[in-house]
Scaffold this motif. Structure first.
Motif, PDB file in Angstrom:
ATOM      1  N   ALA A 351     -40.116  -8.852  13.341  1.00 52.97           N
ATOM      2  CA  ALA A 351     -41.318  -8.749  14.159  1.00 52.97           C
ATOM      3  C   ALA A 351     -41.071  -7.813  15.332  1.00 52.97           C
ATOM      4  O   ALA A 351     -39.980  -7.779  15.907  1.00 52.97           O
ATOM      5  CB  ALA A 351     -41.737 -10.125  14.654  1.00 52.97           C
ATOM      6  N   THR A 352     -42.089  -7.044  15.691  1.00 53.73           N
ATOM      7  CA  THR A 352     -42.007  -6.199  16.874  1.00 53.73           C
ATOM      8  C   THR A 352     -42.075  -7.068  18.126  1.00 53.73           C
ATOM      9  O   THR A 352     -42.327  -8.272  18.057  1.00 53.73           O
ATOM     10  CB  THR A 352     -43.146  -5.176  16.876  1.00 53.73           C
ATOM     11  N   ASP A 353     -41.855  -6.454  19.271  1.00 52.02           N
ATOM     12  CA  ASP A 353     -41.820  -7.220  20.521  1.00 52.02           C
ATOM     13  C   ASP A 353     -43.106  -8.010  20.754  1.00 52.02           C
ATOM     14  O   ASP A 353     -43.068  -9.137  21.247  1.00 52.02           O
ATOM     15  CB  ASP A 353     -41.563  -6.284  21.706  1.00 52.02           C
ATOM     16  N   ASP A 354     -44.258  -7.414  20.416  1.00 52.28           N
ATOM     17  CA  ASP A 354     -45.525  -8.118  20.638  1.00 52.28           C
ATOM     18  C   ASP A 354     -45.893  -9.046  19.481  1.00 52.28           C
ATOM     19  O   ASP A 354     -46.939  -9.698  19.510  1.00 52.28           O
ATOM     20  CB  ASP A 354     -46.665  -7.118  20.873  1.00 52.28           C
ATOM     21  N   LEU A 420     -38.959 -15.642   7.928  1.00 55.53           N
ATOM     22  CA  LEU A 420     -37.866 -16.058   8.799  1.00 55.53           C
ATOM     23  C   LEU A 420     -38.505 -16.662  10.040  1.00 55.53           C
ATOM     24  O   LEU A 420     -39.262 -15.977  10.742  1.00 55.53           O
ATOM     25  CB  LEU A 420     -36.974 -14.877   9.187  1.00 55.53           C
ATOM     26  N   LYS A 421     -38.209 -17.916  10.306  1.00 53.15           N
ATOM     27  CA  LYS A 421     -38.812 -18.602  11.437  1.00 53.15           C
ATOM     28  C   LYS A 421     -37.732 -19.212  12.309  1.00 53.15           C
ATOM     29  O   LYS A 421     -36.716 -19.692  11.819  1.00 53.15           O
ATOM     30  CB  LYS A 421     -39.771 -19.704  10.965  1.00 53.15           C
ATOM     31  N   VAL A 422     -37.975 -19.183  13.593  1.00 51.74           N
ATOM     32  CA  VAL A 422     -37.104 -19.818  14.580  1.00 51.74           C
ATOM     33  C   VAL A 422     -37.978 -20.677  15.474  1.00 51.74           C
ATOM     34  O   VAL A 422     -38.886 -20.169  16.138  1.00 51.74           O
ATOM     35  CB  VAL A 422     -36.332 -18.771  15.417  1.00 51.74           C
ATOM     36  N   LEU A 426     -42.696 -17.096  13.850  1.00 53.03           N
ATOM     37  CA  LEU A 426     -42.360 -16.098  12.843  1.00 53.03           C
ATOM     38  C   LEU A 426     -41.581 -14.960  13.488  1.00 53.03           C
ATOM     39  O   LEU A 426     -42.048 -14.318  14.429  1.00 53.03           O
ATOM     40  CB  LEU A 426     -43.635 -15.551  12.202  1.00 53.03           C
ATOM     41  N   THR A 427     -40.376 -14.708  12.976  1.00 55.10           N
ATOM     42  CA  THR A 427     -39.540 -13.631  13.516  1.00 55.10           C
ATOM     43  C   THR A 427     -39.278 -12.529  12.507  1.00 55.10           C
ATOM     44  O   THR A 427     -38.783 -11.473  12.871  1.00 55.10           O
ATOM     45  CB  THR A 427     -38.194 -14.190  13.999  1.00 55.10           C
ATOM     46  N   GLY A 428     -39.601 -12.783  11.233  1.00 56.90           N
ATOM     47  CA  GLY A 428     -39.347 -11.754  10.250  1.00 56.90           C
ATOM     48  C   GLY A 428     -39.738 -12.208   8.867  1.00 56.90           C
ATOM     49  O   GLY A 428     -40.353 -13.264   8.670  1.00 56.90           O
ATOM     50  N   SER A 429     -39.370 -11.408   7.877  1.00 54.82           N
ATOM     51  CA  SER A 429     -39.684 -11.718   6.492  1.00 54.82           C
ATOM     52  C   SER A 429     -38.622 -11.087   5.601  1.00 54.82           C
ATOM     53  O   SER A 429     -38.154  -9.974   5.870  1.00 54.82           O
ATOM     54  CB  SER A 429     -41.072 -11.186   6.111  1.00 54.82           C
ATOM     55  N   LEU A 430     -38.231 -11.819   4.552  1.00 51.73           N
ATOM     56  CA  LEU A 430     -37.217 -11.359   3.610  1.00 51.73           C
ATOM     57  C   LEU A 430     -37.850 -11.290   2.232  1.00 51.73           C
ATOM     58  O   LEU A 430     -38.519 -12.243   1.792  1.00 51.73           O
ATOM     59  CB  LEU A 430     -36.027 -12.327   3.602  1.00 51.73           C
ATOM     60  N   GLY A 431     -37.676 -10.176   1.539  1.00 52.43           N
ATOM     61  CA  GLY A 431     -38.268 -10.003   0.227  1.00 52.43           C
ATOM     62  C   GLY A 431     -37.280  -9.461  -0.780  1.00 52.43           C
ATOM     63  O   GLY A 431     -36.385  -8.687  -0.435  1.00 52.43           O
ATOM     64  N   GLU A 460     -32.114 -13.789  14.660  1.00 46.82           N
ATOM     65  CA  GLU A 460     -32.848 -13.779  15.917  1.00 46.82           C
ATOM     66  C   GLU A 460     -31.902 -13.635  17.098  1.00 46.82           C
ATOM     67  O   GLU A 460     -32.179 -12.907  18.055  1.00 46.82           O
ATOM     68  CB  GLU A 460     -33.671 -15.065  16.049  1.00 46.82           C
ATOM     69  N   SER A 461     -30.754 -14.329  17.028  1.00 48.75           N
ATOM     70  CA  SER A 461     -29.774 -14.202  18.106  1.00 48.75           C
ATOM     71  C   SER A 461     -29.264 -12.769  18.201  1.00 48.75           C
ATOM     72  O   SER A 461     -29.161 -12.210  19.299  1.00 48.75           O
ATOM     73  CB  SER A 461     -28.609 -15.163  17.856  1.00 48.75           C
ATOM     74  N   ALA A 462     -28.946 -12.177  17.041  1.00 51.90           N
ATOM     75  CA  ALA A 462     -28.473 -10.794  17.050  1.00 51.90           C
ATOM     76  C   ALA A 462     -29.566  -9.845  17.518  1.00 51.90           C
ATOM     77  O   ALA A 462     -29.297  -8.863  18.210  1.00 51.90           O
ATOM     78  CB  ALA A 462     -27.991 -10.401  15.652  1.00 51.90           C
ATOM     79  N   ARG A 463     -30.820 -10.127  17.130  1.00 54.39           N
ATOM     80  CA  ARG A 463     -31.935  -9.268  17.564  1.00 54.39           C
ATOM     81  C   ARG A 463     -32.115  -9.324  19.070  1.00 54.39           C
ATOM     82  O   ARG A 463     -32.310  -8.303  19.737  1.00 54.39           O
ATOM     83  CB  ARG A 463     -33.220  -9.687  16.865  1.00 54.39           C
TER      84      ARG A 463
END
Length: 888
Positions: A351-354, A420-422, A426-431, A460-463
């Motif tokens: 996910a982008t910052d916004d 990907l959720k924290v 929602l923080t991302g997606s894996l496909g 998320e921690s690394a991001r």
């Protein structure tokens, strides 16, 4: 001979042990990840990748029991077996035999939760052993406890390792008539030991020239973004596959797709065999469809009742890639996800910052820039690639064209995506995608979701760590950029700094444009590329394209013109294209344009571009946008400074005679040096003009101060002297009227020191000089005998008093005599408490006997410069008249 450990007693019909590996891990948390990596590398080296996922999952659970729950050292033993039960046997031993394990279905379990209860905290290792392995067991000895399991290899059809679906001819990968496969052998030290004829033809290097050279000298690594491994690390892996560049004999980089296999020779020494094809022919080497993993415990064995498909364990994604290395973590995640679900491609979006869009940050198996650098909205819509907040399975993308625009044209038909959720966010997606239809099921989505849940927090921690690092780096970058931009007011230097700060930190290449006064048309000023050999070609292409429109809307915008022009010209002219392949490759990545806005108008444009198939990251765009604002102000300041300098220099030139007249029988030399950097008009001036035939007027003066007010008095003085002298007035009368004119200026008046003289040539070859020295340094006369004397006496300066009583003094100049007139920038030259002064100037002039007028002026100038280490702080004017002798 078999080891004598409890779990390994050989019986009749038992398989033969063909290879073994063991390692011991201490009772610390990181040992679990180290054990996973040990098992994965061991099995990869044995060529049994089909068993790797199950083996890693079981080892992870058993080592966790040993080092976390039992708190002891864990010993892991891997055995490669052959025979009727061809496979791998792994044993995990700990030093806590008194901590007995409950067995599935054991009557001693009492009222405890059953072993297949998913909420149960303990016993999962044995439950997984019973589910995934073909055989397993637990044995106890007085000093240790052993848990072992056996994984058998699936039966493989004779002659078939992997096969892909039958495809229509039009969907087969394109290749030339003759596909060349370069085979390069590299020893353990990274030195080339083998180079086949195809490698010679592909890269132009004869085998005899590359033998013994480090492979790294020929390799440009990496070409693909997101690869954290270096070449040395890749060559030491048991297997590696990917894209990089190889330099041919001309130095040009050829993109290749490589498959590396690490083997050992007959002496046991390891070396690497690299198979290389051109990147466009990657289908020759990239693996085909892999067999689908069985959901049962073993291929050919019915699944046990109630046994779920084994979970995908991605905890080992952190092995060798700490959370701070986000790119490495993401790349390993997509590679493991693709392999675990037997996919042909995989991608991970963050996910982008916004949090309004998802941006592709890592891919494998996708070559097009549309897939590798896509951005899609989080919410549903026409551009979505799937439900971003829930797992989704697409059976056949061909039946729903446009359902996932990101994969259009990629050849992928099946797709499974999970979020990907924290903490519910929602923080991302894996496909994972495959080229065949109906590849994935809901069970696969659950397996992938299990993996995503385990890796989401680390990602998320690394991001966040990366974002914090980027913010710190961005702040440092902007501070440094501001200092550099503030350190110059030269326009051309400012343009060069703008480009040099962006390449290669923010982009592969940069172009700076400036606009006219009304911001209607932009002109290309500066071009820079990280590869200096491409600068000229890039400039030629940009000049061919023309400048972008000076749009005053803030922020970056996409600029397609360079890439479109490169493709158009290449398609039209082919091999004779005026746009080289290197230049075309430089502009076919993403290109953006940012306006340079200053004082509510567009004063220029900043174009940033990436190489082929590369996209500029969002955080880089934000940093470039901030840099463009600061650069715009610096450029505008340099423009204003340049304009002011040009005005000052033009005004200064107007205060000095355009050229010196030729005086018969007299050598004339003038040196004028302004102490400022062109931003102030000096107060010193000089003049030499003809009053009447045979009579010449000369003047040298210094107005108090600098700037426009001083310039006004300087201009008044020089032009008034010419007018008054030509009216037939005497020297004192000329200066008295000039004094009155200066006082009439009122508050704008400045006092003025002035040496005025009238030189009249005599038939005898001599000259008569009448002077009035109004507060100015006295003129010095150098005779041919080397004696120096003053040619006048001091009188009141101008611009102070109304009533001046000035008188004229006369001196006769003989052939060979030299008259030196200077301003106080010469006599008041200082170093500390020392000053050159009138005495010092006289000593310098005394050493100038026999020199020409130009030689005298140059020697005085050098004496002034050398008197102190610091540059002169005052304007300086030197006027030298030398009477030619009889021989001249």
């Amino acid at each position: 001979m078999l080891p004598s450990t409890p779990g390994l007693r050989q019986r009749r019909g038992e398989p033969v042990i063909t290879a073994r590996a063991s390692a011991t891990f201490g009772p610390v948390g990181r040992s679990v990840a180290a054990a996973r990596a040990f098992v994965r590398d061991t099995l990869a080296g044995w060529g049994v990748e089909e068993l790797t996922d199950d083996a890693v999952v079981l080892t992870s659970e058993l080592v966790t029991n040993a080092v976390v729950h039992a708190g002891t050292t864990a010993e892991v033993l891997c055995l490669r077996t052959a025979g009727e039960r061809d496979g791998v046997r792994i044993e995990v031993a700990d030093l806590y035999p008194k901590r007995r394990l409950q067995m599935p279905g054991h009557p001693d379990s009492g009222g405890a939760a059953p072993m297949d209860d998913p909420e149960r905290e303990g016993g999962r290792g044995l439950l997984l052993c019973s589910t995934l392995s073909s055989r397993w067991g637990v044995e106890y000895s007085p000093d240790r406890k052993h848990v072992w399991f056996l994984l058998q290899l699936p039966e493989r059809p004779a002659g078939t390792r992997a096969a892909g679906p039958a495809l229509p001819d039009e969907r087969l990968p394109a290749a030339p008539e003759e596909v060349k496969v370069a085979v390069v052998q590299v020893d353990a030290d990274g030195t080339v030991t083998g180079w086949n004829p195809d490698a010679d033809q592909m890269f132009g290097h004869p085998a005899k020239d590359v033998a013994g050279r480090p492979f790294s000298e020929l390799v440009a690594w990496p070409q693909s973004p997101g690869i954290s491994l270096g070449l040395d690390e890749a060559l030491k892996l048991s297997r590696w596959e990917g894209t990089y560049g190889v330099r041919d004999i001309t130095g040009r980089i050829i993109r290749v797709y490589g498959s590396h296999l690490r083997v050992r020779d007959t002496t046991g020494r390891p070396f690497t065999v690299a198979l290389l094809v051109r990147e466009a022919e990657r289908a020759v080497l990239s693996g085909g469809a892999r067999p689908r993993p069985s959901t049962g415990a073993h291929p050919g064995t019915p699944a046990k009742s109630g046994a779920a498909a084994h979970p995908l364990d991605v905890g080992d994604l952190l092995d060798g890639a700490p959370p701070e290395d986000l790119d490495g973590l993401l790349q390993r995640t997509v590679e493991r996800a693709r392999d675990a679900l037997d996919g042909d491609a995989s991608f991970l979006l963050l996910a982008t910052d916004d949090e309004t869009e998802l941006e592709v940050r890592a891919t494998t198996g996708l070559t097009g820039s549309r897939q590798r650098f896509a951005r899609v909205p989080v919410e549903t819509g026409t551009l979505r690639y799937g439900n971003t907040r829930m797992p989704a399975v697409h059976d056949d993308l061909a039946e729903a064209p446009g359902a996932v625009p990101m994969l259009t044209g990629s050849g992928m038909r099946s797709l499974v995506t999970v979020p990907l959720k924290v903490e519910g966010r929602l923080t991302g997606s894996l496909g994972v995608a495959a080229e065949s239809a109906h590849r994935y099921t809901n069970e696969d989505a659950l397996r992938l979701q299990f993996a995503a849940d385990r890796v989401a927090l680390a990602v998320e921690s690394a991001r966040l760590t990366e974002l914090e690092r980027l913010r710190r780096d961005s702040l440092s970058f902007l501070v440094e950029a501001s200092d550099l931009l503030a350190g110059t007011l030269e326009r051309d230097q400012t343009l060069a700094l703008m480009a040099q700060m962006t390449v290669p930190t923010l982009a592969s290449w940069c172009a700076v444009y400036t606009t006219d006064e009304h911001a209607q048309q932009a002109a290309l000023e500066y071009v820079l590329h990280e590869d200096e050999d491409r600068i000229d070609g890039l400039r030629a292409l940009l000049e061919r394209v023309g400048p972008p429109t000076p749009d005053p809307v803030p922020g970056p915008r996409i600029w397609m013109a360079p890439a479109q022009e490169a493709r158009r010209v290449t398609a039209r002219y082919g091999a004779d294209s005026p746009v080289s392949a290197l230049t075309a490759d430089a502009v076919t990545g993403e290109t953006v344009v940012l306006p340079l806005l200053a004082r509510n108008r567009v004063i220029g444009l900043l174009a940033l571009g990436r190489a082929a198939d590369e996209r500029i990251r969002q955080e880089v765009l934000e940093l470039a946008d901030e840099l463009s604002r600061r650069a715009a102000l610096a450029l505008d300041n340099s423009r204003l400074y340049s304009e002011r300098t040009a005005i000052s220099q033009a005004l200064q030139r107007s205060l000095l005679p355009p050229e010196l007249p030729r005086v018969p029988g007299v050598e004339v030399e003038v040196i004028y040096r302004a102490a400022g950097q062109g931003n102030e008009v000096g107060g010193d001036f000089y003049d030499l003009f003809e009053i009447s035939p045979g009579k010449w007027g000369m003047a040298i003066g210094d107005v108090c101060g600098t700037g426009p007010e001083a310039a006004a008095v300087t201009g008044l003085a020089r032009h008034a002297l010419r007018l008054l002298a030509r009216e037939g007035l005497t020297g004192p009368q000329v200066l008295e009227r000039l004094n009155a004119a200066i006082l009439d200026e009122g508050s704008r008046s400045r006092f003025l020191t002035l040496l005025y003289g009238e030189l009249e040539l005599l038939p005898s070859g001599h000259a008569e000089l009448k002077t009035v020295c109004a507060g100015h340094p006295l003129p010095l006369l150098l005779g041919v005998d080397g004696r120096v004397a003053s040619a006048a006496h001091p009188q009141p300066l101008l611009g102070v008093m109304d009533d001046l009583e000035l008188h004229e003094e006369m001196v006769v100049l003989s052939p060979g005599d030299v008259l030196l007139c200077v301003t106080d920038g010469v006599t008041e030259r200082r170093e500390g408490t020392r000053m050159l002064g009138d005495d010092g100037l006289e000593r310098v002039l005394a050493g100038c006997v026999g020199l020409t007028a130009g030689g005298v002026a140059a020697r005085v100038e050098r004496a002034v410069e050398r008197f102190a280490a610091e540059p002169p702080s005052d304007d300086m004017a030197i006027l030298v008249l030398r009477m030619e002798d009889a021989r001249g």
